[in-house]
Design a protein around this motif. Structure first.
Motif, PDB file in Angstrom:
ATOM      1  N   ARG A 182       0.868  -1.186   0.000  1.00  0.00           N
ATOM      2  CA  ARG A 182       0.000   0.000   0.000  1.00  0.00           C
ATOM      3  C   ARG A 182       0.899   1.228   0.000  1.00  0.00           C
ATOM      4  N   PRO A 183       0.820   2.047  -1.037  1.00  0.00           N
ATOM      5  CA  PRO A 183       1.718   3.206  -1.092  1.00  0.00           C
ATOM      6  C   PRO A 183       1.449   4.185   0.061  1.00  0.00           C
ATOM      7  N   GLY A 184       2.411   5.064   0.311  1.00  0.00           N
ATOM      8  CA  GLY A 184       2.211   6.026   1.393  1.00  0.00           C
ATOM      9  C   GLY A 184       3.318   7.065   1.441  1.00  0.00           C
ATOM     10  N   GLY A 243     -12.554   2.433  -6.461  1.00  0.00           N
ATOM     11  CA  GLY A 243     -11.979   3.512  -5.664  1.00  0.00           C
ATOM     12  C   GLY A 243     -10.696   4.043  -6.272  1.00  0.00           C
ATOM     13  N   LYS A 244     -10.076   5.002  -5.568  1.00  0.00           N
ATOM     14  CA  LYS A 244      -8.890   5.623  -6.148  1.00  0.00           C
ATOM     15  C   LYS A 244      -7.695   4.675  -6.191  1.00  0.00           C
ATOM     16  N   GLY A 245      -7.756   3.568  -5.411  1.00  0.00           N
ATOM     17  CA  GLY A 245      -6.716   2.545  -5.549  1.00  0.00           C
ATOM     18  C   GLY A 245      -6.766   1.918  -6.935  1.00  0.00           C
ATOM     19  N   VAL A 351      -6.536 -10.430  -1.967  1.00  0.00           N
ATOM     20  CA  VAL A 351      -5.407  -9.573  -1.613  1.00  0.00           C
ATOM     21  C   VAL A 351      -4.319  -9.679  -2.676  1.00  0.00           C
ATOM     22  N   GLY A 352      -3.964  -8.533  -3.188  1.00  0.00           N
ATOM     23  CA  GLY A 352      -2.920  -8.472  -4.205  1.00  0.00           C
ATOM     24  C   GLY A 352      -2.965  -7.108  -4.859  1.00  0.00           C
ATOM     25  N   ASP A 353      -2.061  -6.889  -5.814  1.00  0.00           N
ATOM     26  CA  ASP A 353      -2.136  -5.604  -6.518  1.00  0.00           C
ATOM     27  C   ASP A 353      -3.317  -5.675  -7.491  1.00  0.00           C
TER      28      ASP A 353
END
Ligand code: ADP
Length: 596
Positions: A182-184, A243-245, A351-353
Motif C-alpha cells: 500500500r503506497p504512502g 476507488g482511487k486505488g 489480496v494483491g495488486d
C-alpha cells in the motif's frame, strides 16, 4: 566527515612529498559530497522533479539539482509543495519528492505527508534538519527539532541518513517504502552536516542503488479468486465500487473489461470517476442511494469501507428495518490484507495488486458470464432516468445571481469538450455539487480532497497536474478552500502553467449570509469580505483575471483560458444564499445537525 584523503578538485595533481622531496605525482582523487549524492541517487531512480521551498540547509541542494537537470519547482509554502508531490505520486506511481528546510518548513510539509499516507499516495518528504548532537541534548540549535520522531506517526516509514556513504541506501529504502504494497508517505531526514560531507567519488557512485522492481506485483491466491467469483456468481443484485486505488493501479483496460464482461453496475468513488466514462450505461452514480442499500453482493476494487462509504453499514446501506438489512456480502480487492474486516465482514478478500487481481478475476470469469437480471438493471435504469431528468431541469435554469448549478452546467460542458484536461476540485458545496454534476471521461483526470476531505490541496495540485501531465488544468474551488493555497497563483504564473482556476465566490465558508449575533462590527466567523475580487490576485503576477457574474461570462472566460493556455483565475460570483452548511456531510457537523 573525518577523512584522511586529500580533497582536490578533479584534474589537479597531488604532490606526494617524502622528507621534503617531491617523489611522485599521484593520480588526482575525485571527490563528491552529500549534496551531489542525494541528486545522483534521485536521478538514478528516475526521480527528476522536486517540489519544494529553498532555505537553510537545502538551498544549495535546490540550486545544484537544477544545475544537474532536475526540475525544481519552488513554492510559496511547503504545504502546497507537499500536496503537489503527493498527487504527482498518485499520477505517476513514482514517489513525489517534497523538499523542505528544517523545523518550521518540515512541519509545514508534514500535513501533506500525512495526507499522502492516508490517501495511499507514494511521496517522500525530504527535510534538512539540525545537528543530532545538539538536538538530542536539546541545546537550542537553529530550528532545533527531533523531526524523525515527529514524522513517524504520520508516515508509512521514516529514515535518517547520517553518513554520505549511506545516502544511496537511505533513498532506496525511502523509494521502496513509498511505492511497495500500500503506497504512502515516507519521511527522509537529512541533517545539515550530511550535505557537506565529502567522500571519494568512485566510492560514492558505487554506494548508490538503482532500485530493482520497487513495487513488486502481488499475485492473489487462486482460492481467493475462486471464492470471490463464486460469490459474485451467486448474486442477484451485484454492484462494483471502484476507488482511487483502482485509478492508481493504472490497470484501466482490465478494469473496464471486468465491468463490461460481467455487466455489473458500478459506482466510481470520486477520484475513480472516469476510469470508465461517467456516461457509461453501467454507471450507477445517478442511482447511488438506491443501489447501496439494494445490492446483495458488493465488490470493492481499491476502495475502503471508510466514512466515505458510511463504513458499509447504517442508513446508507439499508439501515435497520430495511428488508435486506445485514444481507450485504462483500468482496474486497486490495493490496492491504489488514484492510479486510476493518468495518464489516469481508466474505471474499482478494489480496494483491489490483492489476494482478483484476487480471486473475477476468481469467476466472471467462466467457459466457451470466449478466445481472433484467429486474436489477431495469430498476437502476428507472432511478437513473428519473434523477438525470430532474438534474437536467435544475441545470437548465438561469437564475440571477448565478448559483452552483447554473455555473456547473457550464463547467460540465467545458469538461466534456476537453476530456484530457486535468480537473482539480475542493470546497464544501463547490466539491459536492461538482462531483455529482461534472462527468469525467478518462482515468485519473479528477483529483480532489481525498480521504480526509481536506481543504488546501487546490493550487499545489494544479501545479503538479500541469507539470506531470502537460495538459490543461481546470480547478473548481470554493472561495474558502482557495484561501489555503491562494498565494501559489504566483507559482502558477512564474512557471506559466496552463491552469484555469475558477473560484466559486459566495462570500464565505458554506455561505456568506451568517450575521454576528452581537451586532458588533466583526463579521460572523464564516463570512469573508463581501464582493471580493479574487481575479485581481492573479493580475498582480501577470496572469489573466476574469470577473464572471453570469454563466455566459464564465463560459467565455474558461474557453479563452483553455484556448490561450495562460494562467487564469476566474472570480465566479455565486448567490451568497446558495449552499448548505458542510455541504453533503452535514451529519458530521454537530452545529449543522442541530439546526436541521
Ligand atoms: P476511495 O477513497 O476512492 O474509496 P480509498 O483511498 O479509500 O479509495 O482506497 C484505496 C485502496 O486502494 C486502499 O485500501 C489501498 O490499500 C488500495 N490500493 C492502492 N493501490 C493499490 C494497488 N496498486 N493495488 C491494490 N490495492 C491498492
Amino acid at each position: 566527515m573525518g577523512t584522511a584523503e586529500p580533497q582536490v578538485a578533479s584534474g589537479q595533481d597531488v604532490k606526494v612529498v617524502s622528507g621534503g622531496q617531491i617523489v611522485a605525482n599521484a593520480q588526482p582523487q575525485e571527490m563528491t559530497d552529500g549534496f551531489q549524492l542525494v541528486i545522483d541517487a534521485l536521478k538514478l531512480n528516475g526521480l527528476d522533479t522536486i517540489y519544494g521551498l529553498p532555505g537553510i540547509p537545502i538551498t544549495d541542494l535546490t540550486r545544484r539539482a537544477q544545475a544537474a537537470g532536475m526540475r525544481v519547482l519552488s513554492f510559496r509554502h511547503e504545504q502546497n509543495a507537499g500536496y503537489a508531490a503527493s498527487i504527482a505520486g498518485f499520477l505517476t506511481q513514482k514517489p513525489g519528492i517534497c523538499l523542505t528546510v528544517s523545523a518550521p518548513g518540515f512541519l509545514n510539509g508534514l500535513n501533506a505527508l500525512a495526507h499522502a499516507t492516508v490517501n495511499c499516495f507514494p511521496m517522500i518528504l525530504v527535510s534538512g534538519s539540525s545537528e543530532r548532537e545538539i538536538v538530542d541534548l536539546q541545546q537550542g540549535d537553529y530550528e532545533e527539532m527531533d523531526q524523525l520522531a515527529v514524522a513517524k506517526p504520520v508516515a508509512k516509514a521514516a529514515f535518517r541518513v547520517l553518513h554520505a556513504e549511506d545516502i544511496g541506501v537511505g533513498i532506496a529504502r525511502a523509494i521502496r517504502a513509498a511505492v511497495s504494497g500500500r503506497p504512502g508517505g515516507v519521511y527522509l531526514d537529512l541533517p545539515a552536516k550530511l550535505f557537506a560531507q565529502s567522500i571519494d567519488a568512485a566510492a560514492g557512485k558505487s554506494s548508490l542503488i538503482k532500485v530493482v522492481d520497487p513495487a513488486p506485483r502481488q499475485i492473489p491466491a487462486p482460492q481467493a479468486v475462486k471464492r470471490a467469483v463464486d460469490l459474485l456468481k451467486s448474486a442477484k443484485k451485484p454492484l462494483i465500487i471502484l476507488g482511487k486505488g483502482a485509478a492508481y493501479s493504472q490497470a484501466d483496460a482490465d478494469i473496464r473489461a471486468l465491468v463490461e464482461k460481467t455487466g455489473i453496475p458500478y459506482l466510481p468513488m470520486s477520484m475513480a470517476k472516469g476510469l470508465l466514462p461517467d456516461t457509461h450505461e453501467q454507471c450507477a452514480s445517478a442511482a447511488r442511494s438506491f443501489v447501496l442499500p439494494e445490492a446483495d453482493v458488493v465488490m470493492l476494487v481499491g476502495a475502503r469501507l471508510n466514512w466515505l462509504l458510511s463504513h458499509g453499514k447504517g442508513k446508507t446501506w439499508g439501515g435497520k428495518g430495511h428488508k435486506d438489512w445485514g444481507g450485504h456480502k462483500f468482496i474486497q480487492v486490495d493490496i492491504s490484507p489488514q484492510e479486510m474486516d476493518s468495518n464489516v465482514r469481508i466474505d471474499a478478500p482478494v489480496v494483491g495488486d489490483i492489476g494482478s487481481c483484476v487480471s486473475a478475476l477476468l481469467t476466472a470469469i471467462g466467457s459466457g458470464w451470466p449478466k445481472p437480471s433484467a429486474d436489477w438493471i431495469g430498476a437502476i435504469t428507472e432511478r437513473k432516468t428519473k434523477n438525470v431528468a430532474k438534474m437536467a431541469e435544475t441545470l437548465a435554469k438561469n437564475p440571477s445571481p448565478m448559483n452552483f448549478h447554473s455555473a456547473l452546467a457550464v463547467v460540465r460542458d467545458i469538461v466534456k469538450a476537453n476530456p484530457d484536461a486535468m480537473f482539480v476540485n475542493e470546497g464544501a458545496n463547490a466539491l459536492d455539487f461538482t462531483r455529482s454534476i461534472v462527468d469525467m471521461y478518462k482515468p485519473r483526470k479528477r483529483i480532489d480532497v481525498g480521504t480526509w476531505g481536506i481543504m488546501g490541496i487546490g493550487m499545489g495540485y494544479c501545479v503538479a497536474a500541469a507539470v506531470v501531465t502537460k495538459q490543461q488544468v481546470i480547478a473548481i474551488e470554493g472561495d474558502s478552500a482557495f484561501g489555503f493555497s491562494g498565494m501559489e497563483v504566483e507559482t502558477i504564473c512564474r512557471y506559466n502553467l496552463p491552469v484555469c482556476a475558477v473560484i466559486f465566490n459566495n462570500n464565505g465558508v458554506y455561505r456568506g449570509t451568517d450575521v454576528n449575533p452581537t451586532g458588533g462590527s466583526d463579521l460572523a466567523p464564516t463570512v469573508f469580505v463581501k464582493g471580493a475580487r479574487y481575479d485581481k490576485l492573479i493580475e498582480a503576477f501577470g496572469g489573466v483575471g476574469v470577473h464572471a457574474t453570469t454563466p455566459a461570462e464564465l463560459r467565455k472566460g474558461m474557453e479563452e483560458a483553455i484556448r490561450s493556455k495562460k494562467p487564469t483565475l476566474i472570480n465566479a460570483v455565486i448567490d451568497e444564499t446558495a449552499g448548505t452548511e458542510s455541504g453533503r456531510i452535514t451529519s458530521l457537523n454537530p452545529s449543522a445537525a442541530k439546526k436541521k
